[in-house]
Design an enzyme around this catalytic site. Sequence first.
Site, PDB file in Angstrom:
ATOM      1  N   GLY A 115     -34.912  -7.605 -62.529  1.00  0.00           N
ATOM      2  CA  GLY A 115     -35.989  -8.567 -62.533  1.00  0.00           C
ATOM      3  C   GLY A 115     -35.528  -9.934 -62.076  1.00  0.00           C
ATOM      4  CB  SER A 116     -37.190 -12.603 -60.130  1.00  0.00           C
ATOM      5  OG  SER A 116     -37.145 -11.923 -58.895  1.00  0.00           O
ATOM      6  N   GLY A 117     -35.560 -14.105 -62.264  1.00  0.00           N
ATOM      7  CA  GLY A 117     -35.432 -14.960 -63.436  1.00  0.00           C
ATOM      8  C   GLY A 117     -34.030 -15.042 -63.976  1.00  0.00           C
ATOM      9  CG  HIS A 118     -32.150 -12.046 -65.142  1.00  0.00           C
ATOM     10  ND1 HIS A 118     -32.426 -12.540 -66.391  1.00  0.00           N
ATOM     11  CD2 HIS A 118     -32.816 -10.869 -65.036  1.00  0.00           C
ATOM     12  CE1 HIS A 118     -33.222 -11.695 -67.024  1.00  0.00           C
ATOM     13  NE2 HIS A 118     -33.481 -10.677 -66.214  1.00  0.00           N
ATOM     14  CE  LYS A 143     -29.842  -6.710 -65.205  1.00  0.00           C
ATOM     15  NZ  LYS A 143     -30.215  -6.404 -63.794  1.00  0.00           N
ATOM     16  CG  ASP A 194     -33.301  -2.628 -64.346  1.00  0.00           C
ATOM     17  OD1 ASP A 194     -34.498  -2.926 -64.492  1.00  0.00           O
ATOM     18  OD2 ASP A 194     -32.418  -3.472 -64.116  1.00  0.00           O
ATOM     19  CG  HIS A 226     -35.378  -9.067 -69.973  1.00  0.00           C
ATOM     20  ND1 HIS A 226     -34.415  -8.118 -70.237  1.00  0.00           N
ATOM     21  CD2 HIS A 226     -35.494  -9.113 -68.622  1.00  0.00           C
ATOM     22  CE1 HIS A 226     -33.969  -7.610 -69.111  1.00  0.00           C
ATOM     23  NE2 HIS A 226     -34.599  -8.200 -68.111  1.00  0.00           N
TER      24      HIS A 226
END
Length: 357
Positions: A54-57, A105, A110, A219
């Site tokens: 996911g984006s945001g990391h 991960k 995922d 998250h």
Amino acid sequence: MKKLINKSEDFIHESLQGMAAAHTDLIKVHYDPAFVYRADAPVQGKVAIISGGGSGHEPMHAGFVGMGMLDAACPGEVFTSPTPDQMLEAAKRVDGGAGILYIVKNYSGDIMNFEMATELARSEGIRVLSMLIDDDVAVKDSLYTQGRRGVGTTVLAEKICGAAAQQGYDLQRIADLCRRVNLNGRSLGIALTSCTVPAKGTPTFELGDQEIEMGIGIHGEPGRDRITIKSADEITETLALSIIEDVPYTRTVREWDEEKGEWVDVELIDPAFEKGDKLLAFVNSMGGTPISELYIVYRKLAEICEQKGLQIVRNLIGPYITSLDMQGCSITLLKLDDEMIRLWDAPVKTPSLRWGV
């Protein structure tokens, strides 16, 4: 909550556009489906390393695409797994004929999507193996996982395996190396504040002014304990000792068996840390914590490791696996052997990690 965005629905696309414009010598971006790949891909005869999430990391994973690390990264929506078609198209773009390793991960979405992508790629004649990262000692199971979550060791595995691929290791040897890195890495994080997803605009969870969450997920998943805030030294001691004193961890994971042509169950056991071990110490910002505070954490971590007879021989300090704007940090300790040290030191040139070039 104030954010430097235009429209929330354009957040990921415009961020990728900015990356592409800033690093034209290193990366290119494919937008539909979305993935970031090496500007010189495919590199013929070299195993390609692909990761995603996911984006945001950020900078994980797109910021680690380049020479000596990843060949491609697949960004999903914020905190959401990328789709199998993203991974398949990335694999097609960077396949240099020597096979592909997916580094995944341990989050349920995922795993499911990377497994589908593995099968799709193999059906099209692309040799793919997939390795899991599950290094978070905080909790056995979380909201999005069965077993331990995959966190900070992911970055270390991407660097070490990326160097191995750059040096001509074959696919099975790199997969075995990735497994070994995972088995010898452990992480634990803490949140001082929540993060704010752009599309929502409000904190993901609530923390009181004097509360911290020990063992938070990247998250915003709940951790081990919600406790009253303590000094930096006390927090660091709790994080470090939880990692150092973690007992051997046994679990069963799925890996692709090339001889059988199917997924098989493999039992893995993490060895405990022992006096005399050489370590890579990774102190990571969750996104909102300044590096000056990370050095306060590292100072205490180094003292604790010395007291425990553990030798830090390499380190990484900074915001490398984040949770948007969350204030907090994580510690990852990786037991190193001589091969890992050599590969860690090897040249790397990506938007967010580079040395030796």
